[in-house]
Design a protein around this motif. Structure first.
Motif, PDB file in Angstrom:
ATOM      1  N   ILE A 192      37.280  47.402  39.025  1.00 11.27           N
ATOM      2  CA  ILE A 192      36.783  46.045  38.841  1.00 11.27           C
ATOM      3  C   ILE A 192      37.986  45.114  38.676  1.00 11.27           C
ATOM      4  CG2 ILE A 192      35.468  44.483  37.350  1.00 11.27           C
ATOM      5  CD1 ILE A 192      33.687  46.853  36.608  1.00 11.27           C
ATOM      6  N   ILE A 193      38.078  44.100  39.550  1.00 12.61           N
ATOM      7  CA  ILE A 193      39.219  43.184  39.484  1.00 12.61           C
ATOM      8  C   ILE A 193      38.814  41.779  39.034  1.00 12.61           C
ATOM      9  CG2 ILE A 193      40.620  44.421  41.170  1.00 12.61           C
ATOM     10  CD1 ILE A 193      39.686  42.445  43.307  1.00 12.61           C
ATOM     11  N   ASN A 194      37.502  41.502  39.036  1.00 11.49           N
ATOM     12  CA  ASN A 194      37.046  40.187  38.560  1.00 11.49           C
ATOM     13  C   ASN A 194      35.538  40.214  38.327  1.00 11.49           C
ATOM     14  OD1 ASN A 194      37.227  37.530  37.769  1.00 11.49           O
ATOM     15  ND2 ASN A 194      37.242  36.697  39.847  1.00 11.49           N
ATOM     16  N   VAL A 195      35.102  39.442  37.327  1.00 11.26           N
ATOM     17  CA  VAL A 195      33.673  39.280  37.051  1.00 11.26           C
ATOM     18  C   VAL A 195      33.413  37.791  36.861  1.00 11.26           C
ATOM     19  CG1 VAL A 195      31.742  39.817  35.525  1.00 11.26           C
ATOM     20  CG2 VAL A 195      33.523  41.536  35.921  1.00 11.26           C
ATOM     21  N   GLU A 196      32.554  37.234  37.713  1.00 12.84           N
ATOM     22  CA  GLU A 196      32.190  35.822  37.619  1.00 12.84           C
ATOM     23  C   GLU A 196      30.679  35.718  37.518  1.00 12.84           C
ATOM     24  OE1 GLU A 196      33.690  33.678  40.947  1.00 12.84           O
ATOM     25  OE2 GLU A 196      35.778  34.213  40.596  1.00 12.84           O
ATOM     26  N   GLY A 197      30.187  35.551  36.294  1.00 14.17           N
ATOM     27  CA  GLY A 197      28.740  35.517  36.095  1.00 14.17           C
ATOM     28  C   GLY A 197      28.143  36.854  36.463  1.00 14.17           C
ATOM     29  N   SER A 198      27.275  36.848  37.479  1.00 16.65           N
ATOM     30  CA  SER A 198      26.664  38.102  37.935  1.00 16.65           C
ATOM     31  C   SER A 198      27.440  38.721  39.091  1.00 16.65           C
ATOM     32  CB  SER A 198      25.223  37.829  38.385  1.00 16.65           C
ATOM     33  OG  SER A 198      25.213  36.977  39.509  1.00 16.65           O
ATOM     34  N   LYS A 199      28.499  38.041  39.545  1.00 14.17           N
ATOM     35  CA  LYS A 199      29.278  38.549  40.680  1.00 14.17           C
ATOM     36  C   LYS A 199      30.398  39.461  40.187  1.00 14.17           C
ATOM     37  CE  LYS A 199      28.411  34.420  43.473  1.00 14.17           C
ATOM     38  NZ  LYS A 199      29.026  33.248  44.126  1.00 14.17           N
ATOM     39  N   ILE A 200      30.442  40.659  40.750  1.00 16.16           N
ATOM     40  CA  ILE A 200      31.463  41.639  40.375  1.00 16.16           C
ATOM     41  C   ILE A 200      32.298  41.952  41.611  1.00 16.16           C
ATOM     42  CG2 ILE A 200      31.887  43.958  39.471  1.00 16.16           C
ATOM     43  CD1 ILE A 200      29.159  43.786  38.080  1.00 16.16           C
ATOM     44  N   PHE A 201      33.613  41.788  41.462  1.00 13.72           N
ATOM     45  CA  PHE A 201      34.516  42.024  42.584  1.00 13.72           C
ATOM     46  C   PHE A 201      35.313  43.301  42.348  1.00 13.72           C
ATOM     47  CE2 PHE A 201      33.653  37.513  42.342  1.00 13.72           C
ATOM     48  CZ  PHE A 201      33.321  37.207  43.652  1.00 13.72           C
ATOM     49  N   LEU A 202      35.377  44.146  43.374  1.00 12.43           N
ATOM     50  CA  LEU A 202      35.989  45.471  43.273  1.00 12.43           C
ATOM     51  C   LEU A 202      37.172  45.604  44.222  1.00 12.43           C
ATOM     52  CD1 LEU A 202      32.635  47.492  43.459  1.00 12.43           C
ATOM     53  CD2 LEU A 202      33.857  46.849  41.369  1.00 12.43           C
ATOM     54  N   SER A 203      37.988  46.598  43.932  1.00 12.41           N
ATOM     55  CA  SER A 203      39.121  46.900  44.821  1.00 12.41           C
ATOM     56  C   SER A 203      39.259  48.408  44.964  1.00 12.41           C
ATOM     57  CB  SER A 203      40.416  46.321  44.255  1.00 12.41           C
ATOM     58  OG  SER A 203      41.528  46.746  45.029  1.00 12.41           O
ATOM     59  N   MET A 204      39.333  48.871  46.207  1.00 19.18           N
ATOM     60  CA  MET A 204      39.594  50.282  46.471  1.00 19.18           C
ATOM     61  C   MET A 204      41.094  50.538  46.541  1.00 19.18           C
ATOM     62  SD  MET A 204      36.614  50.993  49.335  1.00 19.18           S
ATOM     63  CE  MET A 204      37.151  52.661  49.690  1.00 19.18           C
ATOM     64  N   LYS A 205      41.818  49.558  47.056  1.00 21.13           N
ATOM     65  CA  LYS A 205      43.255  49.783  47.248  1.00 21.13           C
ATOM     66  C   LYS A 205      44.019  49.838  45.925  1.00 21.13           C
ATOM     67  CE  LYS A 205      44.999  45.040  47.967  1.00 21.13           C
ATOM     68  NZ  LYS A 205      45.527  44.102  48.966  1.00 21.13           N
ATOM     69  N   LYS A 206      43.444  49.234  44.871  1.00 19.82           N
ATOM     70  CA  LYS A 206      44.122  49.245  43.569  1.00 19.82           C
ATOM     71  C   LYS A 206      44.239  50.657  42.992  1.00 19.82           C
ATOM     72  CE  LYS A 206      44.437  45.980  40.763  1.00 19.82           C
ATOM     73  NZ  LYS A 206      45.556  45.233  40.164  1.00 19.82           N
ATOM     74  N   LEU A 207      43.392  51.561  43.482  1.00 16.54           N
ATOM     75  CA  LEU A 207      43.425  52.935  42.985  1.00 16.54           C
ATOM     76  C   LEU A 207      44.462  53.773  43.730  1.00 16.54           C
ATOM     77  CD1 LEU A 207      39.611  53.660  42.477  1.00 16.54           C
ATOM     78  CD2 LEU A 207      41.288  52.837  40.816  1.00 16.54           C
ATOM     79  N   LYS A 208      45.139  53.151  44.684  1.00 15.27           N
ATOM     80  CA  LYS A 208      46.165  53.870  45.445  1.00 15.27           C
ATOM     81  C   LYS A 208      47.525  53.215  45.211  1.00 15.27           C
ATOM     82  CE  LYS A 208      42.856  55.051  49.097  1.00 15.27           C
ATOM     83  NZ  LYS A 208      42.522  54.920  50.529  1.00 15.27           N
ATOM     84  N   ASP A 209      48.572  53.987  45.328  1.00 16.18           N
ATOM     85  CA  ASP A 209      49.921  53.435  45.168  1.00 16.18           C
ATOM     86  C   ASP A 209      50.199  52.418  46.259  1.00 16.18           C
ATOM     87  OD1 ASP A 209      50.511  54.936  42.936  1.00 16.18           O
ATOM     88  OD2 ASP A 209      51.340  56.609  44.088  1.00 16.18           O
ATOM     89  N   ASP A 210      50.865  51.347  45.877  1.00 21.29           N
ATOM     90  CA  ASP A 210      51.238  50.312  46.836  1.00 21.29           C
ATOM     91  C   ASP A 210      52.408  50.819  47.676  1.00 21.29           C
ATOM     92  OD1 ASP A 210      51.983  48.115  48.247  1.00 21.29           O
ATOM     93  OD2 ASP A 210      52.283  46.804  46.507  1.00 21.29           O
ATOM     94  N   PRO A 211      52.187  51.072  48.976  1.00 22.61           N
ATOM     95  CA  PRO A 211      53.256  51.610  49.833  1.00 22.61           C
ATOM     96  C   PRO A 211      54.415  50.620  50.004  1.00 22.61           C
ATOM     97  CG  PRO A 211      51.386  50.952  51.174  1.00 22.61           C
ATOM     98  CD  PRO A 211      50.939  50.847  49.754  1.00 22.61           C
TER      99      PRO A 211
END
Length: 401
Positions: A276-295
């Protein structure tokens, strides 16, 4: 005294009483300073003193007699369907004095005013109510709240009911919306205008109200596991948690490398993990790449400005070539760096799938940008690279995500 004489006397008495009542009411109208006289359009209370098939008579608080006739019986609130003598009701004044000296009243208008007044109250209070879906068009759903018709826009549907269709095919969207006809949704009233008889409701607002506590239990940085429920051009929707919350993984958050089509990366039904990278009211924003090392953290260990590399052209745009140096690092060769001659169409130089030699012009690891050039290869003492792969960049000649 004969029967006929009795009848004449009784008729004379009725007329006398009626005339007397009329003159008394007119007198009261003239003496408005001493008593509150209702106005046309106002709602008055009265007690039923007589009911027939065609009319109802009311005692208006001892002031006068009111009568409700014909279609003025029927109301939108259905509150007056089982009336009896002695009941107290509210009615709208439509004429202060009719041909018989009685106040002309309407239950229909009173019911209409009451229903719309209730809708105003619902909007102010934010109370959740039931709405029955009666029809659908591409813009949303036609509904009824009680007996009042209203509209539920597509944008105000809760996530579960939102018609996400691959490619946004209008026919399939309408088909999905029409499948809700006859169903009952919980909604909030968000716009009311009695004058225009406009009623707009929101299922999403109702859903958000119920999900407040659930959403509050999640915070930025939490990792969730969920199922992909929809894939769109701009990202992926993921359902997670026991309460079936839904979050969006934007296309830019799917992977560190450039993704042109999310459907090439994930499919509906896939189970994925995201942060979870952001929560705005009922909107939830996710990231898959954050779980991986930044090449890009270690990009300078593989690539440097001035280095000549070989890359695969992934995409051709009017402003240049997107190039893959390796699966993680992409770059851009801007159209101005493709040739020392004027280029109208970058496809004159290369097309998707071509392996081409480039010189690295710029490298911004923090911004994930890498600029490439073919034109710079013509400088003296530059040799083509061997066994090195090239990457795509943005329109400014820098690496893109």
């Amino acid at each position: 005294m004969t029967k006929n004489e009795t009848k004449v006397d009784q008729n004379s008495l009725d007329k006398s009483v009626s005339t007397n009542q009329t003159s008394q009411f007119r007198k009261m109208l003239a003496e408005g300073d001493f008593i509150k006289i209702p106005k046309v359009g106002e709602i008055v209370k009265g007690k039923i003193i007589d009911i027939s098939r065609s009319e109802i008579r009311l005692d208006i608080e001892g002031l006068t007699t009111g009568v409700v006739r014909g279609r003025e019986f029927y109301d939108e609130a259905s509150e007056y369907s089982n009336l009896k003598v002695g009941d107290e009701v509210e009615a709208t004044v439509i004429e202060l004095e009719n041909e018989n000296g009685e106040m002309e009243l309407s239950l229909r208008f009173a019911g209409h005013q009451k229903v719309w007044g209730n809708l105003d109250d619902l909007q102010r209070s934010g109370q959740i109510v039931k709405a029955v879906v009666t029809d659908a068009n591409r813009g949303g759903l036609m509904v009824k709240v009680g007996k009042i018709p209203g509209f539920l826009p597509v944008s105000q549907l809760m996530p579960e009911h939102y018609p996400r269709v691959p490619g946004g095919e209008k026919g399939r969207i309408l088909e999905r919306l029409k499948s809700y006809v006859g169903k009952e949704f919980e909604v909030k009233v968000i716009d009311v205008d009695e004058g225009e008889e406009k009623l707009i409701v929101s299922e999403k607002a109702s859903w958000e109200e119920k999900q407040k506590e659930v959403i509050a239990s999640y915070k930025v940085g939490d990792v969730v596991s969920g199922k992909v429920t929809a894939v769109t051009d701009f990202g992926v929707f993921v359902e997670f948690g026991d309460d079936k919350l839904e979050g969006l993984v934007h296309i830019s958050e799917l992977a560190w490398q450039r993704i042109d089509n999310p459907s090439d990366f994930v499919k509906v039904g896939d189970v994925i993990k995201a942060e979870i990278i952001n929560v705005e009211g009922s909107k939830i924003f996710l990231s898959m790449k954050k779980l991986k090392d930044d090449p890009w953290k270690n990009v300078t260990e593989k690539y440097n400005v001035g280095q000549v590399v070989k890359g695969k052209v992934l995409k051709v745009n009017p402003f240049g070539l997107f190039v893959e140096l390796d699966p993680d690092i992409h770059g851009l060769a801007h159209v101005s760096e493709l040739s020392d001659k004027s280029i109208v169409d970058p496809r004159e130089i290369a097309k998707p799938g071509d392996m081409v030699d480039f010189k690295i012009l710029s490298l911004e690891a923090a911004n994930h940008r890498l600029g490439l050039s073919i034109k710079a290869l013509k400088e003296k003492n530059i040799k083509p690279a061997e066994n090195v792969t090239a990457a795509p960049t943005d329109e400014k000649g820098a690496l893109t995500e």
